[in-house]
Write a protein that holds these residues in place. Structure first.
Motif, PDB file in Angstrom:
ATOM      1  N   MET A   1       9.743   3.555  -8.859  1.00  0.00           N
ATOM      2  CA  MET A   1       8.405   4.059  -8.563  1.00  0.00           C
ATOM      3  C   MET A   1       8.426   4.780  -7.230  1.00  0.00           C
ATOM      4  N   ASN A   2       7.756   5.932  -7.161  1.00  0.00           N
ATOM      5  CA  ASN A   2       7.635   6.649  -5.892  1.00  0.00           C
ATOM      6  C   ASN A   2       6.236   7.235  -5.814  1.00  0.00           C
ATOM      7  N   GLN A   3       5.293   6.412  -5.328  1.00  0.00           N
ATOM      8  CA  GLN A   3       3.909   6.863  -5.237  1.00  0.00           C
ATOM      9  C   GLN A   3       3.538   7.241  -3.817  1.00  0.00           C
ATOM     10  N   ASP A   4       4.483   7.108  -2.848  1.00  0.00           N
ATOM     11  CA  ASP A   4       4.178   7.458  -1.469  1.00  0.00           C
ATOM     12  C   ASP A   4       3.965   8.962  -1.350  1.00  0.00           C
ATOM     13  N   ALA A   5       2.885   9.343  -0.710  1.00  0.00           N
ATOM     14  CA  ALA A   5       2.634  10.752  -0.466  1.00  0.00           C
ATOM     15  C   ALA A   5       3.536  11.227   0.673  1.00  0.00           C
ATOM     16  N   THR A   6       3.683  12.532   0.781  1.00  0.00           N
ATOM     17  CA  THR A   6       4.605  13.080   1.773  1.00  0.00           C
ATOM     18  C   THR A   6       3.917  13.473   3.066  1.00  0.00           C
ATOM     19  N   ARG A   7       2.590  13.359   3.151  1.00  0.00           N
ATOM     20  CA  ARG A   7       1.917  13.738   4.375  1.00  0.00           C
ATOM     21  C   ARG A   7       2.297  12.788   5.498  1.00  0.00           C
ATOM     22  N   PRO A   8       2.430  13.259   6.734  1.00  0.00           N
ATOM     23  CA  PRO A   8       2.905  12.420   7.817  1.00  0.00           C
ATOM     24  C   PRO A   8       1.902  11.357   8.213  1.00  0.00           C
ATOM     25  N   ALA A   9       2.431  10.233   8.699  1.00  0.00           N
ATOM     26  CA  ALA A   9       1.580   9.132   9.127  1.00  0.00           C
ATOM     27  C   ALA A   9       0.702   9.519  10.304  1.00  0.00           C
ATOM     28  N   ARG A  31       1.420 -10.382  -0.938  1.00  0.00           N
ATOM     29  CA  ARG A  31       2.757 -10.942  -0.759  1.00  0.00           C
ATOM     30  C   ARG A  31       3.857  -9.938  -1.094  1.00  0.00           C
ATOM     31  N   ASP A  32       3.616  -9.115  -2.104  1.00  0.00           N
ATOM     32  CA  ASP A  32       4.636  -8.220  -2.637  1.00  0.00           C
ATOM     33  C   ASP A  32       4.113  -6.796  -2.604  1.00  0.00           C
ATOM     34  N   LEU A  33       4.629  -5.975  -1.719  1.00  0.00           N
ATOM     35  CA  LEU A  33       4.111  -4.631  -1.529  1.00  0.00           C
ATOM     36  C   LEU A  33       4.262  -3.774  -2.778  1.00  0.00           C
ATOM     37  N   GLU A  34       5.457  -3.735  -3.363  1.00  0.00           N
ATOM     38  CA  GLU A  34       5.691  -2.884  -4.530  1.00  0.00           C
ATOM     39  C   GLU A  34       4.830  -3.299  -5.716  1.00  0.00           C
ATOM     40  N   ALA A  35       4.735  -4.611  -5.966  1.00  0.00           N
ATOM     41  CA  ALA A  35       3.927  -5.096  -7.084  1.00  0.00           C
ATOM     42  C   ALA A  35       2.448  -4.772  -6.872  1.00  0.00           C
ATOM     43  N   THR A  36       1.983  -4.907  -5.637  1.00  0.00           N
ATOM     44  CA  THR A  36       0.585  -4.604  -5.331  1.00  0.00           C
ATOM     45  C   THR A  36       0.300  -3.123  -5.508  1.00  0.00           C
ATOM     46  N   MET A  37       1.203  -2.288  -5.050  1.00  0.00           N
ATOM     47  CA  MET A  37       1.029  -0.849  -5.223  1.00  0.00           C
ATOM     48  C   MET A  37       1.006  -0.467  -6.697  1.00  0.00           C
ATOM     49  N   ASP A  38       1.890  -1.047  -7.489  1.00  0.00           N
ATOM     50  CA  ASP A  38       1.915  -0.777  -8.928  1.00  0.00           C
ATOM     51  C   ASP A  38       0.596  -1.171  -9.583  1.00  0.00           C
ATOM     52  N   PHE A  39       0.075  -2.342  -9.212  1.00  0.00           N
ATOM     53  CA  PHE A  39      -1.147  -2.858  -9.829  1.00  0.00           C
ATOM     54  C   PHE A  39      -2.322  -1.919  -9.565  1.00  0.00           C
ATOM     55  N   GLY A  54       4.207  -0.011  10.118  1.00  0.00           N
ATOM     56  CA  GLY A  54       5.540  -0.458   9.749  1.00  0.00           C
ATOM     57  C   GLY A  54       5.772  -0.505   8.254  1.00  0.00           C
ATOM     58  N   GLU A  55       6.946  -1.017   7.880  1.00  0.00           N
ATOM     59  CA  GLU A  55       7.381  -0.965   6.489  1.00  0.00           C
ATOM     60  C   GLU A  55       6.592  -1.862   5.553  1.00  0.00           C
ATOM     61  N   HIS A  56       5.883  -2.851   6.069  1.00  0.00           N
ATOM     62  CA  HIS A  56       5.108  -3.752   5.217  1.00  0.00           C
ATOM     63  C   HIS A  56       3.689  -3.241   4.950  1.00  0.00           C
ATOM     64  N   PHE A  57       3.376  -2.062   5.414  1.00  0.00           N
ATOM     65  CA  PHE A  57       2.014  -1.538   5.327  1.00  0.00           C
ATOM     66  C   PHE A  57       1.993  -0.195   4.585  1.00  0.00           C
ATOM     67  N   ARG A  58       0.906   0.039   3.848  1.00  0.00           N
ATOM     68  CA  ARG A  58       0.681   1.306   3.185  1.00  0.00           C
ATOM     69  C   ARG A  58      -0.803   1.669   3.275  1.00  0.00           C
ATOM     70  N   VAL A  59      -1.077   2.964   3.193  1.00  0.00           N
ATOM     71  CA  VAL A  59      -2.441   3.472   3.093  1.00  0.00           C
ATOM     72  C   VAL A  59      -2.652   3.966   1.677  1.00  0.00           C
ATOM     73  N   ALA A  60      -3.702   3.498   1.015  1.00  0.00           N
ATOM     74  CA  ALA A  60      -4.029   3.931  -0.342  1.00  0.00           C
ATOM     75  C   ALA A  60      -4.820   5.231  -0.295  1.00  0.00           C
ATOM     76  N   LEU A  61      -4.475   6.149  -1.219  1.00  0.00           N
ATOM     77  CA  LEU A  61      -5.140   7.446  -1.305  1.00  0.00           C
ATOM     78  C   LEU A  61      -5.818   7.594  -2.658  1.00  0.00           C
ATOM     79  N   SER A  62      -7.052   8.082  -2.625  1.00  0.00           N
ATOM     80  CA  SER A  62      -7.765   8.437  -3.843  1.00  0.00           C
ATOM     81  C   SER A  62      -8.107   9.919  -3.753  1.00  0.00           C
ATOM     82  N   ASP A  63      -7.555  10.711  -4.662  1.00  0.00           N
ATOM     83  CA  ASP A  63      -7.715  12.167  -4.591  1.00  0.00           C
ATOM     84  C   ASP A  63      -7.298  12.699  -3.227  1.00  0.00           C
ATOM     85  N   GLY A  64      -6.241  12.115  -2.668  1.00  0.00           N
ATOM     86  CA  GLY A  64      -5.712  12.565  -1.394  1.00  0.00           C
ATOM     87  C   GLY A  64      -6.406  12.027  -0.172  1.00  0.00           C
TER      88      GLY A  64
END
Length: 266
Positions: A1-9, A31-39, A54-64
């Motif tokens: 899975m590769n859902q990370d957008a390419t825009r800079p942090a 608890r599980d970053l990849e599983a949570t992102m998939d869900f 850091g690596e344990h964190f992500r920002v969710a995007l809706s329509d960018g």
């Protein structure tokens, strides 16, 4: 899975808002970053980009647009798996002090992060919430239109809770940008620039406080098809706690509870 957008942090945060006391962000501890992102990708169509933290964190995007944060630190930091709303404040230190003075709890912080300061708090009845001082992850109006429909506090005494939050977050103080508090439809309603942004409910107006309620903030996400979201939750390891035509209360595969609410099209 590769859902990370390419825009800079570096674009994670925008300008400081002119409002205060209103919800400005929601974040999920998991608890599980990849599983949570998939869900949530399957359920809400979110994509992802790295966060500054850091690596344990992500920002969710809706329509960018940035709409929510994910922190896969529940096991590492011994925190509950849950969705938490954050309220914009002029000073995280002052908000934390007010919480302590009024019988609440400061669980984490205030801590300095790259774009501001944050604290994780709990009110007198144990409902968890956060405060954020500084730049926002998205323009507030854009976030309001593409993120949660609203948040609701389920508590034992709505009026006592409204007093607590009003004193901590400067609700109804009359200052420019502050929130208005009204009672309508059996709930205490928080309005920012005329729009309802949060609700507090505890049952019938004359009813005694219910000791069986576990006070908590519930995040409601606006969706086009409630039934489809409920099916997707079950198909991807989550569960449906209740379901109606207009909304469903769901749990993700980690156990975090949230609500999907039918989007009212213009």
């Amino acid at each position: 899975m590769n859902q990370d957008a390419t825009r800079p942090a570096a674009t994670d945060f925008m300008s400081t808002p002119s409002m205060f006391g209103a919800p400005c962000w929601v974040s999920l501890t998991s608890r599980d970053l990849e599983a949570t992102m998939d869900f949530y990708h399957a359920l809400l169509g979110w994509t992802w980009r790295p966060a500054r933290l850091g690596e344990h964190f992500r920002v969710a995007l809706s329509d960018g647009r940035p709409v929510a944060g994910i922190a896969a630190v529940a096991a590492m930091w011994q925190m509950a798996v849950a969705w938490t709303p954050y309220f914009a404040v002029p000073s995280a230190n002052e908000a934390a002090s007010r919480v302590r003075e009024r019988g609440g709890t400061v669980a984490v912080g205030p801590i300095s992060l790259t774009p501001g300061r944050a604290a994780l708090l709990a009110d007198r009845d144990g409902a968890t919430f956060g405060v954020w001082e500084g730049e926002l992850a998205s323009d507030w109006e854009s976030w309001r239109s593409s993120a949660p429909a609203f948040i609701r506090l389920h508590t034992r005494d709505a009026f006592d809770a409204a007093i607590f939050y009003g004193e901590v977050l400067d609700w109804a103080t009359g200052g420019a940008g502050c929130c208005e508090v009204v009672y309508e439809g059996g709930e205490v309603v928080l309005r920012s620039f005329g729009d309802p942004v949060a609700r507090i409910e505890s049952g019938a107006l004359e009813a005694a406080p219910d000791p069986s309620i576990r006070p908590h903030w519930q995040v409601h996400f606006s969706v086009a098809d409630v039934a489809a979201c409920a099916r997707a939750a079950e198909e991807h390891g989550g569960s449906v706690l209740s379901k109606g035509a207009e909304e469903a209360v769901l749990r993700d595969r980690d156990g975090a509870q949230f609500t999907v609410t039918s989007r009212q099209e213009p």
